[in-house]
Design a protein around this motif. Structure first.
Motif, PDB file in Angstrom:
ATOM      1  N   ASN A  68       4.585  -2.923   3.476  1.00 41.36           N
ATOM      2  CA  ASN A  68       5.379  -1.923   2.757  1.00 41.36           C
ATOM      3  C   ASN A  68       4.465  -0.922   2.054  1.00 41.36           C
ATOM      4  O   ASN A  68       3.319  -1.229   1.713  1.00 41.36           O
ATOM      5  CB  ASN A  68       6.311  -2.595   1.744  1.00 41.36           C
ATOM      6  N   ILE A  69       5.004   0.242   1.836  1.00 39.58           N
ATOM      7  CA  ILE A  69       4.244   1.319   1.202  1.00 39.58           C
ATOM      8  C   ILE A  69       4.014   0.957  -0.262  1.00 39.58           C
ATOM      9  O   ILE A  69       4.979   0.675  -0.987  1.00 39.58           O
ATOM     10  CB  ILE A  69       5.023   2.640   1.310  1.00 39.58           C
ATOM     11  N   ASP A  70       2.786   0.926  -0.693  1.00 40.75           N
ATOM     12  CA  ASP A  70       2.523   0.624  -2.104  1.00 40.75           C
ATOM     13  C   ASP A  70       1.329   1.431  -2.588  1.00 40.75           C
ATOM     14  O   ASP A  70       0.566   1.975  -1.795  1.00 40.75           O
ATOM     15  CB  ASP A  70       2.321  -0.873  -2.339  1.00 40.75           C
ATOM     16  N   ILE A  71       1.189   1.488  -3.909  1.00 42.61           N
ATOM     17  CA  ILE A  71       0.139   2.338  -4.478  1.00 42.61           C
ATOM     18  C   ILE A  71      -1.198   1.612  -4.552  1.00 42.61           C
ATOM     19  O   ILE A  71      -2.156   2.155  -5.075  1.00 42.61           O
ATOM     20  CB  ILE A  71       0.538   2.866  -5.865  1.00 42.61           C
ATOM     21  N   ARG A  82      -0.417   9.150   2.274  1.00 46.82           N
ATOM     22  CA  ARG A  82      -1.874   9.292   2.345  1.00 46.82           C
ATOM     23  C   ARG A  82      -2.517   8.011   1.814  1.00 46.82           C
ATOM     24  O   ARG A  82      -2.019   7.402   0.868  1.00 46.82           O
ATOM     25  CB  ARG A  82      -2.349  10.466   1.486  1.00 46.82           C
ATOM     26  N   GLN A 141      -1.820   6.713  -1.829  1.00 46.03           N
ATOM     27  CA  GLN A 141      -1.568   7.563  -2.987  1.00 46.03           C
ATOM     28  C   GLN A 141      -0.075   7.572  -3.279  1.00 46.03           C
ATOM     29  O   GLN A 141       0.744   7.374  -2.387  1.00 46.03           O
ATOM     30  CB  GLN A 141      -2.048   8.987  -2.703  1.00 46.03           C
ATOM     31  N   LYS A 142       0.256   7.826  -4.540  1.00 45.17           N
ATOM     32  CA  LYS A 142       1.659   7.747  -4.911  1.00 45.17           C
ATOM     33  C   LYS A 142       2.451   8.851  -4.222  1.00 45.17           C
ATOM     34  O   LYS A 142       2.107  10.026  -4.297  1.00 45.17           O
ATOM     35  CB  LYS A 142       1.815   7.843  -6.421  1.00 45.17           C
ATOM     36  N   SER A 143       3.519   8.421  -3.606  1.00 41.20           N
ATOM     37  CA  SER A 143       4.365   9.316  -2.828  1.00 41.20           C
ATOM     38  C   SER A 143       5.814   9.027  -3.210  1.00 41.20           C
ATOM     39  O   SER A 143       6.117   7.944  -3.718  1.00 41.20           O
ATOM     40  CB  SER A 143       4.131   9.019  -1.338  1.00 41.20           C
ATOM     41  N   PRO A 144       6.716   9.960  -2.962  1.00 37.75           N
ATOM     42  CA  PRO A 144       8.121   9.640  -3.261  1.00 37.75           C
ATOM     43  C   PRO A 144       8.712   8.613  -2.309  1.00 37.75           C
ATOM     44  O   PRO A 144       9.800   8.100  -2.559  1.00 37.75           O
ATOM     45  CB  PRO A 144       8.824  10.995  -3.120  1.00 37.75           C
ATOM     46  N   ILE A 145       8.001   8.312  -1.239  1.00 39.08           N
ATOM     47  CA  ILE A 145       8.526   7.397  -0.229  1.00 39.08           C
ATOM     48  C   ILE A 145       8.085   5.977  -0.524  1.00 39.08           C
ATOM     49  O   ILE A 145       6.924   5.728  -0.837  1.00 39.08           O
ATOM     50  CB  ILE A 145       7.999   7.777   1.177  1.00 39.08           C
ATOM     51  N   SER A 146       8.986   5.036  -0.412  1.00 40.08           N
ATOM     52  CA  SER A 146       8.617   3.626  -0.482  1.00 40.08           C
ATOM     53  C   SER A 146       9.381   2.877   0.601  1.00 40.08           C
ATOM     54  O   SER A 146      10.101   3.478   1.385  1.00 40.08           O
ATOM     55  CB  SER A 146       8.906   3.046  -1.867  1.00 40.08           C
ATOM     56  N   GLY A 147       9.191   1.569   0.647  1.00 42.12           N
ATOM     57  CA  GLY A 147       9.855   0.773   1.675  1.00 42.12           C
ATOM     58  C   GLY A 147       8.863   0.299   2.719  1.00 42.12           C
ATOM     59  O   GLY A 147       7.650   0.406   2.544  1.00 42.12           O
ATOM     60  N   PHE A 160       6.724  11.122  10.221  1.00 40.97           N
ATOM     61  CA  PHE A 160       7.172  11.113   8.831  1.00 40.97           C
ATOM     62  C   PHE A 160       6.060  10.544   7.936  1.00 40.97           C
ATOM     63  O   PHE A 160       5.734  11.101   6.884  1.00 40.97           O
ATOM     64  CB  PHE A 160       8.436  10.254   8.718  1.00 40.97           C
ATOM     65  N   ASP A 177       3.219  12.942   7.469  1.00 44.97           N
ATOM     66  CA  ASP A 177       3.510  14.041   6.552  1.00 44.97           C
ATOM     67  C   ASP A 177       3.476  13.615   5.085  1.00 44.97           C
ATOM     68  O   ASP A 177       3.050  14.382   4.226  1.00 44.97           O
ATOM     69  CB  ASP A 177       4.893  14.632   6.865  1.00 44.97           C
ATOM     70  N   TYR A 178       3.944  12.413   4.780  1.00 44.89           N
ATOM     71  CA  TYR A 178       4.181  12.082   3.378  1.00 44.89           C
ATOM     72  C   TYR A 178       3.511  10.818   2.870  1.00 44.89           C
ATOM     73  O   TYR A 178       3.824  10.360   1.772  1.00 44.89           O
ATOM     74  CB  TYR A 178       5.694  12.043   3.098  1.00 44.89           C
TER      75      TYR A 178
END
Lengths: 414, 196
Positions: free
Chosen positions: A221-224, A249, A228-234, A243, A246-247
């Motif tokens: 899962n996407i984590d910090i 890093r 880098q902190k992004s509006p996307i998680s999950g 996708f 694009d969002y």
């Protein structure tokens, strides 16, 4: 008294909020000036054991020299210190110049270092490859900025045992050192630079995107911690690759690489041989992997590179998926299993990756060798343990977060 | 003698009866140990995003609710707090063209301290559920994700400006931090309290 207590509370709060994830510490900028190119095949002849000739002993007294595709590196007998150096012929005086940086393995302290080999010795080395009298004289700058003279002298070649025993050194998740690494794990810059840190193999983690693109990422899962902190998680497998490109890093700003991109850079831009693909268990992963790995092998063959890229099954879940897609095994591509030796046999694997905590496993390793199976232990980070496993074990290689320890201990074996 | 004893008993009964009647009638009020509080108000998200930072809308809103056990005579009370914090929203431009909304529902233990009849402070710690909703109609990337963030907390300072027998009204300034994605927000809440 009240004010003192207030200060105490503020200090406690400061310490509490100061706890942060392991930060990227970039390599220092290297300015070697205008130098003429020297090929990596020439510089490979420099490899061997070097001793401190004169100067400060703060950075060790004996060094292992290894050449990668674009750098020469030295690995010290002290505190996992290593140096990574650019090189070239100085057109002004025909000397062989080296310029780069040094740092510790387990802390981020680093500084600049440079060496020169005078014209006569440089020409002799470049023409004949003779390093028996090679001496590098230079300057090393401490973490505090103090410059000291330092000189290395060739001491001996690698032992016959080392030269004739294939031993695989992997960077864990493709990190150069876990403590404040210069590049994000599982990244393209890791692929391009890890070889300078002494490894000849990468262990990368494989997740899948929603559109069945194998990507290199450890967590599902996407984590910090890794990005880098992004509006996307999950979960990564909920999003398409474009996708994510694009969002999302990585912590150092790089994009998440696809496995195809990693394989291309691994083959085209390094001299490393081994790519260990740690499969994280998405449904349909082997079906998606097969064309990517096959294409990579085809590309390697086309450009004359000998590489070993293999899938690793770390769990029963992944084994089940491997068994559920027989074409992968039927393709003859190499595979590894981390579970029992029997699982290795049952799944036709050519490699076994037992966890280091299972011990030296001398009998089972001998049994595996007799069956033509190579055994790589993971993940060895403690320098005492690394030395013990190298001196007393029969493993064919290690994964480590601190490859500099492994490089020094392996290449100084007699 | 007999009559005198009767007069004493009767008089004592009257006095006792009157005193009990006084307690029931006005001076004694049953203390209620439990109370609920609910608040709503605007919030501001500390925008610490690295990706798409400029698309973040930090001004949002928050709901908060807590159930408290407030022992008689104690300055400290304990309870459970939840709520709904709309942390931030983003409108990602082309090629994704997605709207992303991040919200949080805390599920935390709370300790409250009264400094005066009107001023109090709360400290809550526990977990939160972090929701991430992505709406991207033109490329089918619509997702609803949630994770549990385990080490979260909030700090509140409140001023109770109306205190009636069972109902109170207060203004609260609340700071909330969720560790999983390092989300921090502050909110100014108008709070209604009710003693159960």
């Amino acid at each position: 008294m009240t004010r003192r207590n207030t200060y105490k509370y503020l200090i406690v709060l400061l310490v509490f909020f100061s706890c942060s994830k392991n930060q990227i510490v970039l390599q220092p900028a290297i300015n070697i000036g205008n130098v003429a190119f020297v090929s990596d095949t020439t510089m490979k002849k420099m490899e061997g054991i070097y001793a401190l000739n004169s100067g400060t002993t703060d950075y060790g007294t004996q060094w292992v020299c290894k050449a990668s595709k674009y750098r020469v590196s030295f690995f010290s007998n002290q505190a996992g210190i290593f140096m990574i150096l650019k090189y070239g012929i100085d057109p002004a005086d025909s000397s062989l110049k080296f310029s780069g940086f040094w740092r510790f393995s387990e802390i981020a302290t680093q500084g600049l270092v440079s060496f020169t080999v005078p014209k006569a010795e440089a020409i002799a080395f470049l023409k004949t490859g003779d390093i028996s009298t090679l001496t590098l004289d230079g300057t090393i700058v401490s973490g505090e900025g103090t410059a000291s003279p330092i000189s290395f002298k060739f001491s001996r070649a690698f032992s016959q045992y080392v030269l004739t025993t294939p031993f695989e050194i992997y960077s864990h998740h493709g990190v150069q050192t876990t403590s404040n690494p210069p590049f994000a794990q599982n990244s393209l810059l890791g692929v391009l630079n890890d070889e300078d840190y002494g490894v000849d193999g990468l262990e990368f983690d494989i997740q899948m995107t929603r559109d069945s693109v194998p990507i290199c990422m450890h967590d599902g899962n996407i984590d910090i911690r890794l990005t880098q902190k992004s509006p996307i998680s999950g979960d990564y497998n909920q999003y398409g690759f474009n996708f994510l490109e694009d969002y999302i890093r990585l912590v150092d700003g790089q994009k998440i690489p696809s496995l195809a991109e990693v394989c291309a850079d691994f083959i085209d831009s390094t001299t490393m041989t081994y790519l260990w693909l740690d499969i994280k268990g998405d449904v349909g992963v082997f079906e998606a992997l097969l064309p990517v790995v096959q294409n990579a092998y085809n590309h390697a063959e086309a450009v004359g590179r000998k590489v070993v890229m293999y899938v690793d099954m770390p769990s029963t879940t992944v084994i089940s998926q491997y068994q559920a897609y027989p074409p992968y095994r039927a393709s003859g591509l190499p595979s590894m299993c981390e579970l029992t030796y029997q699982d290795v046999i049952d799944n036709g694997c050519t490699r076994w990756g037992p966890r280091y905590s299972r011990g030296l496993l001398l009998d089972e390793v001998a049994q595996a060798h007799a069956a033509g199976i190579r055994v790589i232990s993971w993940t060895l980070n403690d320098k005492t343990l690394i030395r013990n496993y190298i001196q007393n074990g029969q493993f064919d290689g290690f994964i480590s977060d601190y490859p500099a320890y492994v490089v020094y201990d392996w290449y100084t074996l007699k | 003698m007999h009559i005198r004893n009767l007069i004493i008993v009767f008089s004592t009964s009257l006095i006792a009866g009157r005193s009990l009647a006084q307690n029931d009638a006005g001076q004694y009020t049953k203390y209620r140990h439990f109370a609920v509080y609910a608040g709503v108000g605007p919030s501001y998200f500390f925008n610490n995003l690295t990706i798409a930072k400029k698309y973040v809308n930090s001004f949002q809103y928050a709901f908060s609710a807590r159930f408290m056990w407030e022992p008689k005579g104690s300055f400290v009370s304990l309870g459970f707090e939840t709520g709904y914090y709309r942390l931030y929203s983003t409108d990602l431009p082309q090629p994704v063209n997605a709207k992303v909304v991040n919200t949080s529902i805390p599920l935390q233990f709370v300790v409250s301290m009264k400094f005066s009849p009107k001023i109090y402070a709360d400290w809550s710690m526990g977990q939160s559920i972090q929701y991430n909703k992505v709406t991207a109609p033109d490329n089918q990337n619509n997702f609803n994700n949630h994770i549990t963030s385990l080490a979260d907390f909030s700090a509140t300072i409140g001023y109770r400006f109306i205190q009636k027998e069972r109902i109170s009204y207060a203004a609260e300034f609340k700071g909330y931090y969720s560790s999983a994605y390092a989300n921090g927000t502050i909110a100014l809440l108008f709070v209604v309290g009710f003693r159960l």
